[in-house]
Design a protein around this motif. Structure first.
Motif, PDB file in Angstrom:
ATOM      1  N   LYS A   1      21.585  45.290  74.363  1.00 24.50           N
ATOM      2  CA  LYS A   1      20.775  45.620  73.175  1.00 24.50           C
ATOM      3  C   LYS A   1      19.321  45.216  73.390  1.00 24.50           C
ATOM      4  O   LYS A   1      18.978  44.521  74.326  1.00 24.50           O
ATOM      5  CB  LYS A   1      21.361  44.876  71.967  1.00 24.50           C
TER       6      LYS A   1
ATOM      7  N   SER B   1      16.332  46.106  67.209  1.00 23.28           N
ATOM      8  CA  SER B   1      16.479  47.368  66.458  1.00 23.28           C
ATOM      9  C   SER B   1      15.131  47.920  65.990  1.00 23.28           C
ATOM     10  O   SER B   1      14.931  49.123  65.898  1.00 23.28           O
ATOM     11  CB  SER B   1      17.360  47.108  65.237  1.00 23.28           C
TER      12      SER B   1
ATOM     13  N   PRO C   1      22.159  40.334  61.497  1.00 32.77           N
ATOM     14  CA  PRO C   1      22.965  40.592  60.294  1.00 32.77           C
ATOM     15  C   PRO C   1      23.082  39.329  59.434  1.00 32.77           C
ATOM     16  O   PRO C   1      22.741  38.232  59.888  1.00 32.77           O
ATOM     17  CB  PRO C   1      24.320  40.987  60.869  1.00 32.77           C
TER      18      PRO C   1
ATOM     19  N   ASP D   1      28.164  37.871  58.821  1.00 33.75           N
ATOM     20  CA  ASP D   1      28.583  38.891  59.811  1.00 33.75           C
ATOM     21  C   ASP D   1      28.070  38.538  61.205  1.00 33.75           C
ATOM     22  O   ASP D   1      28.109  39.356  62.105  1.00 33.75           O
ATOM     23  CB  ASP D   1      28.015  40.282  59.424  1.00 33.75           C
ATOM     24  N   SER D   2      27.530  37.327  61.354  1.00 33.56           N
ATOM     25  CA  SER D   2      26.921  36.971  62.628  1.00 33.56           C
ATOM     26  C   SER D   2      27.965  36.310  63.518  1.00 33.56           C
ATOM     27  O   SER D   2      28.271  35.137  63.375  1.00 33.56           O
ATOM     28  CB  SER D   2      25.760  35.998  62.368  1.00 33.56           C
TER      29      SER D   2
ATOM     30  N   TRP E   1      22.337  47.544  55.733  1.00 37.04           N
ATOM     31  CA  TRP E   1      23.010  47.105  56.970  1.00 37.04           C
ATOM     32  C   TRP E   1      23.776  48.232  57.637  1.00 37.04           C
ATOM     33  O   TRP E   1      24.024  48.199  58.851  1.00 37.04           O
ATOM     34  CB  TRP E   1      23.886  45.872  56.681  1.00 37.04           C
ATOM     35  N   GLU E   2      24.149  49.258  56.877  1.00 38.68           N
ATOM     36  CA  GLU E   2      24.770  50.448  57.503  1.00 38.68           C
ATOM     37  C   GLU E   2      23.784  51.037  58.521  1.00 38.68           C
ATOM     38  O   GLU E   2      24.118  51.326  59.659  1.00 38.68           O
ATOM     39  CB  GLU E   2      25.079  51.526  56.433  1.00 38.68           C
TER      40      GLU E   2
ATOM     41  N   TYR F   1      23.481  48.930  61.707  1.00 37.67           N
ATOM     42  CA  TYR F   1      24.565  49.123  62.692  1.00 37.67           C
ATOM     43  C   TYR F   1      24.473  50.495  63.346  1.00 37.67           C
ATOM     44  O   TYR F   1      24.807  50.655  64.535  1.00 37.67           O
ATOM     45  CB  TYR F   1      25.937  48.873  62.045  1.00 37.67           C
ATOM     46  N   GLU F   2      23.970  51.480  62.622  1.00 37.48           N
ATOM     47  CA  GLU F   2      23.732  52.799  63.245  1.00 37.48           C
ATOM     48  C   GLU F   2      22.664  52.663  64.341  1.00 37.48           C
ATOM     49  O   GLU F   2      22.827  53.155  65.466  1.00 37.48           O
ATOM     50  CB  GLU F   2      23.230  53.804  62.175  1.00 37.48           C
TER      51      GLU F   2
ATOM     52  N   GLY G   1      23.750  50.782  67.265  1.00 31.96           N
ATOM     53  CA  GLY G   1      24.812  51.554  67.951  1.00 31.96           C
ATOM     54  C   GLY G   1      24.217  52.707  68.743  1.00 31.96           C
ATOM     55  O   GLY G   1      24.932  53.546  69.277  1.00 31.96           O
TER      56      GLY G   1
END
Ligand code: 3HC
Length: 312
Positions: free
Chosen positions: A105, A108, A200, A204-205, A264-265, A268-269, A272
């Motif tokens: 990664k 973002s 996140p 969720d981490s 957060w959706e 993750y997109e 990803g």
């Protein structure tokens, strides 16, 4: 009773012990550090791309010089951090291949397009502002080479943040109404992606608990995000811009600004590989790797000769 090497290591870092490359360390500690440090390095290198577009269109020689200096700094930050990863046994070529193949990664935030000149100021103010809040804590991280790299990176990062703030401040104060709305549009587009930079929500981490235990991570994602919102909310009033969050409000009880979580959706997109600029960014890095392969080959041949020479 006899303590295991892992127990001794955990107690050492729990008491602020600094780990050096020559020290024994659990494989999992080494692995998560190569993960974080290499992705940090990738972020620096990919982070040059949104601003590089504006090097030839800067509105003045002064702004062009500042931007050239900043982009050069980011390349240097990437170099320091790849070198830190190499002290852990990682090979730079493997790290670059992992980035290009999408197995590694990078931040973002760099998958969003820099559409106007105001974005260059906003990236400095918000993106580098977020990066420095996170990176200042990493000056205390338990792995020595990483912590020491951070000291120089943070000094340069504060210049990046200040030049962005100053660009927006002057443009808002001295500019036209059209320039002021260009700045507000820029902030509207970069605010949420900057909040996502901290990772996140803590719930969720999946790396935080262990990274905090090993002193790799000093403050959690949500703690740093909150510090960022508190800082920017105040600075936005000095520039004269509005943070695009109607629920942003000071809470005297908690001593923090209440704010809306980013989508957060979408996060993750983007991580990803399905963000606006992911393909373009990776194509850029792939082309740079392939066009400069002859340099890497020459360096490897030289290194091998030096090795043979030293071996006599
Ligand atoms: N972008 C991409 N991936 C992200 C992310 C982001 N903004 N935030 C989190 N992730 C990934 C994590 O890497 C992890 O995936 P992985 O296990 O495959 O690596 C997953 O989402 C879950 O996140 P965690 O919170 O569990 O991960 P971490 O504990 O590693 O925390 C972090 C994430 C806070 C970014 C931490 O890795 C960190 O502090 N890294 C060092 C600082 C850094 O990389 N900053 C990036 C910006 S650098 C920059 O902008 C410089 C500027 O000058 C150009």
């Amino acid at each position: 009773q006899i303590q295991s090497k892992e127990d001794v290591f955990d107690a050492y870092v729990a008491h602020g012990g600094r780990v050096e490359a020559s020290h024994w360390m659990p494989d999992a500690y080494r692995k998560t550090l190569i993960r974080q440090v290499s992705q940090h390095a990738h972020s620096e290198i990919v982070g040059m791309l949104p601003e590089a577009n504006w090097l030839i269109s800067a509105p003045s020689l002064e702004r062009k010089q500042i931007l050239i200096a900043k982009v050069q700094d980011e390349a240097g930050h990437g170099l320091y951090l790849y070198s830190v990863a190499e002290t852990l046994g990682a090979k730079r070529k493997d790290l670059t291949d992992a980035l290009i193949d999408g197995r590694a990664k990078y931040s973002s935030v760099f998958n969003y397009p820099s559409l106007t000149w105001a974005d260059v100021g906003t990236i400095g103010w918000l993106v580098d502002g977020a990066a420095i809040l996170n990176q200042v804590t990493l000056c205390e991280t338990s792995y020595g080479p990483y912590a020491r790299a951070m000291i120089r990176i943070c000094r340069e990062e504060s210049f990046h943040q200040r030049q962005g703030f100053e660009a927006l401040y002057r443009m808002f104060a001295e500019g036209t109404d059209a320039q002021r709305s260009m700045i507000q549009d820029s902030i509207n587009r970069w605010w949420a992606p900057s909040l996502m930079m901290f990772g996140p929500p803590d719930t969720d981490s999946n790396n935080s608990a262990q990274s905090m235990k090993w002193g790799i991570k000093i403050k959690t994602n949500d703690t740093l995000r909150q510090e960022f919102v508190n800082t920017i909310a105040k600075q936005s009033r000095i520039i004269g811009v509005t943070i695009p969050d109607p629920s942003l409000k000071w809470c005297p009880v908690s001593g923090n600004y209440v704010f809306t979580q980013p989508d957060w959706e979408e996060f993750y997109e983007v991580i990803g590989g399905r963000g606006m600029c992911n393909q373009d960014r990776l194509e850029n890095i792939r082309r740079a790797r392939d066009d400069n392969e002859w340099v890497m080959d020459a360096a490897e041949k030289y290194e091998a000769q030096q090795g043979n020479y030293a071996a006599g």
